[in-house]
Scaffold this motif. Structure first.
Motif, PDB file in Angstrom:
ATOM      1  N   VAL A  98      10.110   0.654   8.483  1.00 31.25           N
ATOM      2  CA  VAL A  98      10.283   1.979   9.101  1.00 31.25           C
ATOM      3  C   VAL A  98      10.920   2.949   8.101  1.00 31.25           C
ATOM      4  O   VAL A  98      10.565   4.129   8.042  1.00 31.25           O
ATOM      5  CB  VAL A  98      11.141   1.867  10.377  1.00 31.25           C
ATOM      6  CG1 VAL A  98      11.550   3.253  10.890  1.00 31.25           C
ATOM      7  CG2 VAL A  98      10.375   1.115  11.456  1.00 31.25           C
ATOM      8  N   ALA A  99      11.854   2.447   7.300  1.00 31.51           N
ATOM      9  CA  ALA A  99      12.535   3.317   6.329  1.00 31.51           C
ATOM     10  C   ALA A  99      11.573   3.839   5.265  1.00 31.51           C
ATOM     11  O   ALA A  99      11.789   4.915   4.700  1.00 31.51           O
ATOM     12  CB  ALA A  99      13.671   2.547   5.667  1.00 31.51           C
ATOM     13  N   LYS A 100      10.515   3.079   4.981  1.00 32.49           N
ATOM     14  CA  LYS A 100       9.596   3.495   3.911  1.00 32.49           C
ATOM     15  C   LYS A 100       8.427   4.329   4.425  1.00 32.49           C
ATOM     16  O   LYS A 100       7.698   4.931   3.634  1.00 32.49           O
ATOM     17  CB  LYS A 100       9.073   2.272   3.168  1.00 32.49           C
ATOM     18  CG  LYS A 100      10.159   1.525   2.399  1.00 32.49           C
ATOM     19  CD  LYS A 100       9.596   0.369   1.625  1.00 32.49           C
ATOM     20  CE  LYS A 100      10.697  -0.374   0.868  1.00 32.49           C
ATOM     21  NZ  LYS A 100      11.380   0.491  -0.083  1.00 32.49           N
ATOM     22  N   LEU A 101       8.240   4.366   5.735  1.00 36.27           N
ATOM     23  CA  LEU A 101       7.125   5.143   6.282  1.00 36.27           C
ATOM     24  C   LEU A 101       7.293   6.623   5.958  1.00 36.27           C
ATOM     25  O   LEU A 101       8.371   7.183   6.089  1.00 36.27           O
ATOM     26  CB  LEU A 101       7.057   4.954   7.804  1.00 36.27           C
ATOM     27  CG  LEU A 101       6.446   3.631   8.305  1.00 36.27           C
ATOM     28  CD1 LEU A 101       6.457   3.584   9.803  1.00 36.27           C
ATOM     29  CD2 LEU A 101       5.026   3.449   7.771  1.00 36.27           C
ATOM     30  N   GLY A 102       6.222   7.253   5.575  1.00 36.83           N
ATOM     31  CA  GLY A 102       6.237   8.700   5.330  1.00 36.83           C
ATOM     32  C   GLY A 102       6.931   9.123   4.060  1.00 36.83           C
ATOM     33  O   GLY A 102       7.141  10.311   3.844  1.00 36.83           O
ATOM     34  N   TYR A 129      -3.471   8.910   4.024  1.00 34.90           N
ATOM     35  CA  TYR A 129      -2.061   8.488   4.115  1.00 34.90           C
ATOM     36  C   TYR A 129      -1.561   8.562   5.558  1.00 34.90           C
ATOM     37  O   TYR A 129      -0.889   7.647   6.042  1.00 34.90           O
ATOM     38  CB  TYR A 129      -1.219   9.370   3.207  1.00 34.90           C
ATOM     39  CG  TYR A 129       0.237   8.979   3.177  1.00 34.90           C
ATOM     40  CD1 TYR A 129       0.639   7.772   2.602  1.00 34.90           C
ATOM     41  CD2 TYR A 129       1.202   9.796   3.738  1.00 34.90           C
ATOM     42  CE1 TYR A 129       1.966   7.415   2.579  1.00 34.90           C
ATOM     43  CE2 TYR A 129       2.535   9.435   3.723  1.00 34.90           C
ATOM     44  CZ  TYR A 129       2.915   8.241   3.134  1.00 34.90           C
ATOM     45  OH  TYR A 129       4.242   7.889   3.122  1.00 34.90           O
ATOM     46  N   GLU A 130      -1.861   9.664   6.219  1.00 36.53           N
ATOM     47  CA  GLU A 130      -1.418   9.800   7.610  1.00 36.53           C
ATOM     48  C   GLU A 130      -2.086   8.759   8.497  1.00 36.53           C
ATOM     49  O   GLU A 130      -1.471   8.198   9.399  1.00 36.53           O
ATOM     50  CB  GLU A 130      -1.719  11.206   8.127  1.00 36.53           C
ATOM     51  CG  GLU A 130      -0.967  12.318   7.420  1.00 36.53           C
ATOM     52  CD  GLU A 130       0.529  12.155   7.557  1.00 36.53           C
ATOM     53  OE1 GLU A 130       0.981  11.503   8.521  1.00 36.53           O
ATOM     54  OE2 GLU A 130       1.257  12.673   6.680  1.00 36.53           O
ATOM     55  N   ASN A 131      -3.383   8.447   8.217  1.00 40.46           N
ATOM     56  CA  ASN A 131      -4.085   7.413   8.983  1.00 40.46           C
ATOM     57  C   ASN A 131      -3.420   6.065   8.750  1.00 40.46           C
ATOM     58  O   ASN A 131      -3.202   5.285   9.691  1.00 40.46           O
ATOM     59  CB  ASN A 131      -5.553   7.383   8.559  1.00 40.46           C
ATOM     60  CG  ASN A 131      -6.355   6.372   9.379  1.00 40.46           C
ATOM     61  OD1 ASN A 131      -6.235   6.327  10.604  1.00 40.46           O
ATOM     62  ND2 ASN A 131      -7.163   5.565   8.704  1.00 40.46           N
TER      63      ASN A 131
END
Length: 662
Positions: A98-102, A129-131
């Protein structure tokens, strides 16, 4: 005819040679000019091309680095996802994922803001990337609660691989564009090179002249560059290095320390009483003092020591010859002793002092900015002790941070109207009736509550905010005076004035304007000043006080007996009243020495036809003793504590006051 013809040939030869010489000269000049123009044009084109090439390379490198960061970030997300799936969706791996998302969004935004890549390419990366992030989020949500995660590995690979390949492909595309661009640049450079070689061959005979011109220009440019560098890094008054020089030398010393472990010390020096010299003897004397200080600092330096002037009355030294804290403190003491020697200025011997802060590398900091900050903290610690040498102590930092924070809050508090004025009433000792009040400022801090003057007035004086505080208190006090007058209480009010106001030639006009603005008679305002404020600059203070007296404003010498002024000052600049310091009044019934001092001040005031006020009256015995001595007025907690204006109004009503001041 032959004779005539034979005689004409030498003349024609001379004219021909003359014409040929002139033509040669013109050709030489034209050739030189043409050669210089061609060479200059080639140089300009080459320079322009180099600048454009450098800019393009930087642009592509920035794009490539950003794409590489995006690649690293999505790889990190993929690795985190695989770790999450491989461990069966543990809470730790979930938090890491979760910390690395986005994480790559900021870099994608940078590409968009700078038009770094084609819009379609950017949309493709961002969409992928968003997908990918949505799929990862779906995986996380579906695997919460302990569900089986084994089936998601292929899905993750299917979404990650195209995204990764797309980013890498775009990066390769930009690298290829850069390669093509550089090949074209090299081709143009080759053409320019050929033109330059051809030009040089043509004007080879004139090269010596061109070379001399260019060499002369280069030497002049180097001298000018050296001069500009010297001007940029040195103080024109003292010849010492300036702040830029200090940063350069400090960074170099830190780099040497990091490479070889060599320690060194940094000393910051702030001259005390420099403003007094400037204001009293003039700026030329201040300049002479700075030059003398610079000579003393450089006179005793050793090889490798660096001395700079930071600006104003601040200097700094880098001492590799005093590497540890103890040696630096000893060096600071030697410098202080040297600076304390009297300086001859304008025929006068002037004593100066200094505050010196010491920070040592690497004990007190491993970077230039940190060392500067810590030396500055130490210097202000020395200044609060009224001079001397102070070494950095981490315990000083919290206080200085709090002090800076409070200073900023004070400025904002003044602007927001957080200063409030309390009034401590005075009574006539003989009649016990109210005869005036002293305005005392408080700060209604939004977080710290009601702060007394000791909490912020010293800070205001050090930071220059005292003028704003004084103006605010005067305005509030005069406005309240107007309201009391309307209610029938013609109550004189005294306001404390800082020393710097007495050297401000515009101060009397400011007071007169404030009185007129609030429609207050000048006789109702008393300005309280300290003895030291008068002594600081006798001539200016005397003129300011004379103007205030002429306008009808009363003057009171506050805390009389605690300063070092001469009694002659009471004759030369006579106030209307003397105010006996509370330290003598509070113990006068217990200590005969204090009682003797109070008696002497009262007798002195009576003989000079001045009123005398005693502050710090804490009990009835003191009040009676003051009456027996002939003291005119008294104030203190026995009479009343300082009160808000509304409470003092009620206090006056209860006291039945309706007096008129003559």
């Amino acid at each position: 005819m032959k004779a005539n013809g034979a005689g004409d040939r030498p003349g024609r030869g001379r004219w021909t040679r003359l014409l040929e010489a002139r033509a040669t000269a013109r050709s030489a000049i034209a050739g030189t000019a043409a050669g210089i123009v061609i060479l200059a044009a080639a140089a300009v084109l080459a320079s322009t091309g180099t600048a454009e090439t450098t800019e393009e390379v930087r642009r592509v490198q920035a794009i490539t680095q950003t794409l590489n960061r995006i690649s690293v970030q999505i790889n990190a997300e993929d690795a985190a996802l695989r770790g999450y799936l491989a461990t069966g969706g543990t809470e730790y791996r979930r938090a890491e994922l979760v910390a690395k998302l986005g994480a790559a969004r900021a870099n994608l935004d940078w590409l968009e803001r700078n038009n770094a890549v084609d819009r379609a390419e950017l949309d493709a990366i961002r969409g992928g990337y968003e997908n990918y992030n949505r799929i990862v989020s779906d995986i996380i949500s579906h695997t919460d609660g302990g569900a089986d995660v084994a089936g998601y590995t292929d899905l993750a690979s299917m979404t990650f691989a195209p995204l990764r390949d797309n980013v890498l492909a775009i990066g390769d595309h930009h690298q290829q564009e850069l390669s093509d661009y550089l090949r074209e640049v090299n081709r143009r450079a080759d053409i320019l090179h050929a033109i330059a070689v051809a030009t040089i061959c043509v004007v080879l005979a004139l090269f010596a002249v061109c070379a001399r011109v260019l060499i002369g220009y280069q030497r002049r440019a180097e001298r000018q560059a050296e001069q500009r560098l010297h001007e940029a890094t040195h103080d024109p008054l003292t010849g010492l290095g300036n702040r830029a020089k200090l940063h350069h030398e400090l960074d170099a010393a830190v780099r040497r320390g990091q490479a070889s472990g060599t320690p060194f010390s940094l000393l910051l020096i702030d001259l005390d009483r420099f403003k007094e010299v400037n204001d009293t003897l003039g700026h030329h004397a201040g300049d002479d003092l700075l030059v003398e200080v610079a000579q003393r600092l450089t006179g005793g330096r050793r090889a490798g020591d660096v001395v700079v002037r930071l600006g104003g009355d601040e200097f700094a030294l880098i001492l590799p010859t005093a590497p540890d804290h103890q040696q630096a403190m000893e060096a600071g003491q030697r410098i202080l002793e040297e600076l304390r020697r009297p300086v001859a200025l304008g025929g006068l011997l002037v004593d100066i002092d200094a505050s010196i802060g010491v920070a040592s590398y690497p004990v007190d900091g491993d970077g230039g900015e940190e060392l500067l900050q810590h030396a500055d903290v130490a210097m202000y610690a020395a200044k609060r002790r009224h001079g001397g040498v102070a070494g950095y102590d981490p315990a000083l930092d919290s206080g200085d941070a709090s002090r800076l924070s409070l200073q900023s809050e004070l400025r904002q508090g003044i602007e927001r109207g957080e200063l409030v004025v309390f009034y401590q009433p005075k009574i006539d000792v003989a009649t016990r009736r109210p005869c005036g009040a002293e305005a005392l400022v408080r700060w209604q801090h939004p977080a710290r509550g009601l702060l007394g003057p000791d909490a912020f007035i010293p800070l205001a004086e050090d930071s220059g905010l005292i003028d704003m505080v004084t103006a605010d208190v005067l305005d509030q006090a005069l406005a309240q005076l107007g309201r009391w007058t309307a209610l029938g209480h013609e109550l004189p009010v005294s306001v404390n004035v800082p020393a710097r106001s007495l050297t401000d030639e515009a101060f009397p006009a400011t007071i007169v304007a404030a009185l007129a603005r609030h429609d207050v008679p000048p006789k109702l305002l008393t300005l309280e000043i300290t003895e030291s404020a008068v002594v600081t600059d006798m001539e200016r203070a005397g003129e300011v006080l004379r103007q205030l007296r002429e306008h009808g404003v009363h003057i009171s010498i506050d805390d009389f007996g605690t300063g070092y002024s001469s009694i002659a000052h009471l004759r030369d600049m006579p106030p209307h009243e003397l105010k006996i310091d509370r330290s003598f009044v509070m113990k006068m019934c217990e200590d005969t020495r204090d009682e003797t001092i109070v008696r002497a001040v009262v007798d002195l005031a009576k003989n000079l036809r001045l009123r005398v006020v005693a502050e710090g009256v804490e009990n009835e015995d003191a009040l009676r003793a003051l009456g027996d001595l002939g003291c005119d007025e008294a104030q203190g907690y026995h009479i009343s504590r300082p009160l808000p204006a509304a409470e003092l109004t009620a206090w006056l009503d209860r006291s039945g006051m309706a007096i008129s001041i003559s």
